[in-house]
Motif scaffolding. Structure first.
Motif, short mmCIF file in Angstrom:
data_model
loop_
_atom_site.label_atom_id
_atom_site.label_comp_id
_atom_site.label_asym_id
_atom_site.label_seq_id
_atom_site.Cartn_x
_atom_site.Cartn_y
_atom_site.Cartn_z
N GLY A 1 54.21 34.00 120.53
CA GLY A 1 55.00 35.13 120.99
C GLY A 1 55.00 36.30 120.03
O GLY A 1 54.35 36.29 118.98
N LYS A 2 55.74 37.34 120.42
CA LYS A 2 55.82 38.59 119.66
C LYS A 2 57.26 39.03 119.54
O LYS A 2 58.16 38.53 120.19
CB LYS A 2 55.03 39.70 120.38
N GLY A 3 57.47 40.01 118.67
CA GLY A 3 58.76 40.67 118.58
C GLY A 3 59.83 39.87 117.85
O GLY A 3 59.55 38.90 117.14
N ILE A 4 61.09 40.28 118.07
CA ILE A 4 62.22 39.67 117.38
C ILE A 4 62.34 38.17 117.65
O ILE A 4 62.57 37.39 116.71
CB ILE A 4 63.53 40.40 117.75
N PRO A 5 62.20 37.68 118.90
CA PRO A 5 62.33 36.23 119.12
C PRO A 5 61.34 35.40 118.29
O PRO A 5 61.71 34.39 117.71
CB PRO A 5 62.05 36.08 120.63
N ALA A 6 60.07 35.85 118.24
CA ALA A 6 59.07 35.12 117.45
C ALA A 6 59.39 35.19 115.97
O ALA A 6 59.26 34.20 115.23
CB ALA A 6 57.68 35.70 117.71
N ALA A 7 59.85 36.36 115.50
CA ALA A 7 60.19 36.52 114.08
C ALA A 7 61.37 35.63 113.69
O ALA A 7 61.39 35.02 112.61
CB ALA A 7 60.49 37.98 113.78
N MET A 8 62.38 35.57 114.56
CA MET A 8 63.54 34.72 114.28
C MET A 8 63.16 33.25 114.27
O MET A 8 63.61 32.48 113.41
CB MET A 8 64.63 34.98 115.34
N TYR A 9 62.36 32.85 115.22
CA TYR A 9 61.92 31.44 115.29
C TYR A 9 61.10 31.09 114.06
O TYR A 9 61.22 30.00 113.50
CB TYR A 9 61.10 31.24 116.56
N MET A 10 60.26 32.02 113.63
CA MET A 10 59.47 31.83 112.42
C MET A 10 60.38 31.61 111.21
O MET A 10 60.15 30.72 110.38
CB MET A 10 58.57 33.04 112.19
N ALA A 11 61.43 32.42 111.11
CA ALA A 11 62.34 32.31 109.97
C ALA A 11 63.02 30.95 109.92
O ALA A 11 63.15 30.33 108.86
CB ALA A 11 63.39 33.42 110.04
N VAL A 12 63.45 30.46 111.09
CA VAL A 12 64.10 29.15 111.16
C VAL A 12 63.12 28.04 110.78
O VAL A 12 63.44 27.16 109.96
CB VAL A 12 64.68 28.91 112.58
N ALA A 13 61.93 28.07 111.38
CA ALA A 13 60.94 27.02 111.11
C ALA A 13 60.54 27.00 109.64
O ALA A 13 60.46 25.93 109.02
CB ALA A 13 59.72 27.23 112.00
N LYS A 14 60.28 28.15 109.08
CA LYS A 14 59.85 28.23 107.68
C LYS A 14 60.93 27.68 106.75
O LYS A 14 60.63 26.95 105.80
CB LYS A 14 59.54 29.69 107.31
N THR A 15 62.17 28.02 107.03
CA THR A 15 63.27 27.54 106.19
C THR A 15 63.40 26.02 106.26
O THR A 15 63.56 25.34 105.24
CB THR A 15 64.59 28.20 106.62
N LEU A 16 63.32 25.47 107.47
CA LEU A 16 63.42 24.01 107.63
C LEU A 16 62.29 23.30 106.89
O LEU A 16 62.53 22.29 106.20
CB LEU A 16 63.37 23.65 109.12
N ILE A 17 61.08 23.82 107.02
CA ILE A 17 59.93 23.18 106.37
C ILE A 17 60.08 23.22 104.86
O ILE A 17 59.89 22.20 104.17
CB ILE A 17 58.62 23.89 106.81
N ARG A 18 60.45 24.37 104.32
CA ARG A 18 60.54 24.50 102.87
C ARG A 18 61.64 23.61 102.29
O ARG A 18 61.45 22.96 101.25
CB ARG A 18 60.77 25.95 102.48
N LEU A 19 62.80 23.59 102.92
CA LEU A 19 63.91 22.78 102.43
C LEU A 19 63.53 21.30 102.34
O LEU A 19 63.85 20.61 101.36
CB LEU A 19 65.14 22.95 103.32
N ARG A 20 62.83 20.82 103.34
CA ARG A 20 62.46 19.40 103.34
C ARG A 20 61.34 19.11 102.35
O ARG A 20 61.33 18.06 101.71
CB ARG A 20 62.07 18.96 104.76
N LEU A 21 60.40 20.03 102.20
CA LEU A 21 59.33 19.82 101.23
C LEU A 21 59.88 19.85 99.80
O LEU A 21 59.47 19.05 98.95
CB LEU A 21 58.25 20.90 101.39
N GLU A 22 60.81 20.74 99.54
CA GLU A 22 61.40 20.82 98.20
C GLU A 22 62.23 19.59 97.86
O GLU A 22 62.44 19.27 96.69
CB GLU A 22 62.28 22.07 98.09
N SER A 23 62.69 18.88 98.91
CA SER A 23 63.47 17.67 98.66
C SER A 23 62.60 16.47 98.31
O SER A 23 63.12 15.41 97.95
CB SER A 23 64.32 17.35 99.90
N GLY A 24 61.27 16.63 98.44
CA GLY A 24 60.37 15.56 98.03
C GLY A 24 59.89 14.66 99.16
O GLY A 24 59.22 13.66 98.90
N GLU A 25 60.19 15.00 100.41
CA GLU A 25 59.72 14.19 101.53
C GLU A 25 58.21 14.27 101.68
O GLU A 25 57.58 15.28 101.33
CB GLU A 25 60.38 14.66 102.83
N ALA A 26 57.62 13.23 102.24
CA ALA A 26 56.19 13.23 102.52
C ALA A 26 55.88 14.26 103.61
O ALA A 26 56.72 14.52 104.48
CB ALA A 26 55.75 11.84 102.97
#
Length: 321
Positions: free
Chosen positions: A135-160
């Motif tokens: 997608g494009k625009g604000i919805p895609a940007a917001m979804y990207m922000a949520v997904a990126k944050t979830l991924i980083r938090l879990r990777l920083e916690s040491g999960e596989a």
């Protein structure tokens, strides 16, 4: 004398007509004036029609300007969201002699959901990733922000890695947000050994360039794009990890489809083969990853030969020394 009076009456009637009146409110007796009245009424009808058309077009233009201002505002907000989620500078992992990493993104006119990230997990491990949200625009940007944050938090916690993607996929699929699939490639590099563990969730295959060997695509797929499948009757998919042993001088190039799907005036796409050829040619001699990514983007723009960029062009290049 009577004709003169009728002419004056006709003149006065025309002068006193309402703004939107289409007929002249007077009866005339002579045939000549009757014909003249008909001519006047036809002319008045054309004038009124032109006036209504001009009013309609003016309203349409005003609405167009209003819609354009809203769209421009939305594009600015989406762009700000997208850029705020990217790392602010070239990474300094404290191991500059071992790692040369550079990432960049050129946003399209209508901002999409591309993103990249890199960060240090501990003294011997770094993580880097690239992704493309549907997608494009604000919805895609917001979804990207949520997904990126979830991924980083879990990777920083040491999960596989495999557990991280499975968990994030589950969260996104079960959330109340409108689901948008995300293609994602994410890797964790052990700096001391060069062992790279990675997961590819439906993303473009990265390019690997080793020493004197020809550049090749790393064609391993861990599973489908995240947040792209959900069914209460079937379990959510799991994701498989892969390993790649990097040697000194190896280059890994990640990118989104804004590179390989870029199209020229003949409706031909840039494609994987051209990307591999250019990688081989440019990396015959030593170059920084910043210079390499800039070179690839120049080649894409030269290929399309168009001032309009239809998709984000996002790249991440890493050389292990």
């Amino acid at each position: 004398m009577r004709l003169k009076k009728e002419i004056n009456k006709l003149k006065d009637a025309i002068i006193n007509m309402g703004d939107n009146a289409s007929s002249i409110p007077i009866d005339v007796k002579s045939n000549e004036l009757s014909d003249l009245k008909i001519v006047f009424e036809k002319h008045i009808g054309r004038v009124l029609s032109s006036k209504k058309d001009a009013v309609r077009k003016n309203k349409e233009y005003e609405q167009f300007l209003a819609d354009s201002r809203v769209m421009q505002s939305e594009r600015i907000v989406a762009r700000q969201i997208q850029m705020s989620m990217l790392p602010g500078s070239v990474p300094d992992f404290g191991v500059a002699e071992r790692i040369d990493l550079f990432a960049d993104m050129d946003a399209a006119d209508e901002t999409g959901g591309d993103f990249y990230d890199y960060f240090k997990i501990d003294d011997d491990h770094i993580c880097f990733e690239i992704a493309d949200v549907e997608g494009k625009g604000i919805p895609a940007a917001m979804y990207m922000a949520v997904a990126k944050t979830l991924i980083r938090l879990r990777l920083e916690s040491g999960e596989a890695l495999s557990a991280v993607l499975s968990s994030v996929n589950r969260q996104l699929c079960l959330s109340s947000m409108q689901r948008r699939f995300i293609t994602l490639w994410v890797g964790v590099l052990e700096i001391s050994t060069g062992k790279l563990t990675y997961v590819n969730a439906g993303h473009n295959y990265p390019v690997l360039k080793r020493g004197g060997e020809a550049a090749e695509l790393v064609k391993n797929s861990s599973g489908i794009p995240i947040a792209s499948y959900f069914s209460k009757k079937r379990p959510l998919p799991e994701y498989t990890e892969f390993e790649l042993q990097l040697k000194s001088g190896d280059v890994l190039f990640l990118y989104t489809d804004g590179i390989t799907e870029a199209m020229n005036v003949n409706n031909l796409t840039f494609g994987d083969n051209k990307l591999l050829e250019l990688t081989d040619m440019y990396l015959q001699s030593p170059h920084t990853m910043r210079d390499f990514t800039a070179y690839i983007k120049r080649q894409v723009l030269a290929f399309t030969n168009s001032p309009n960029q239809n998709d984000d062009i996002t790249t991440l290049a890493l050389r292990y020394n």
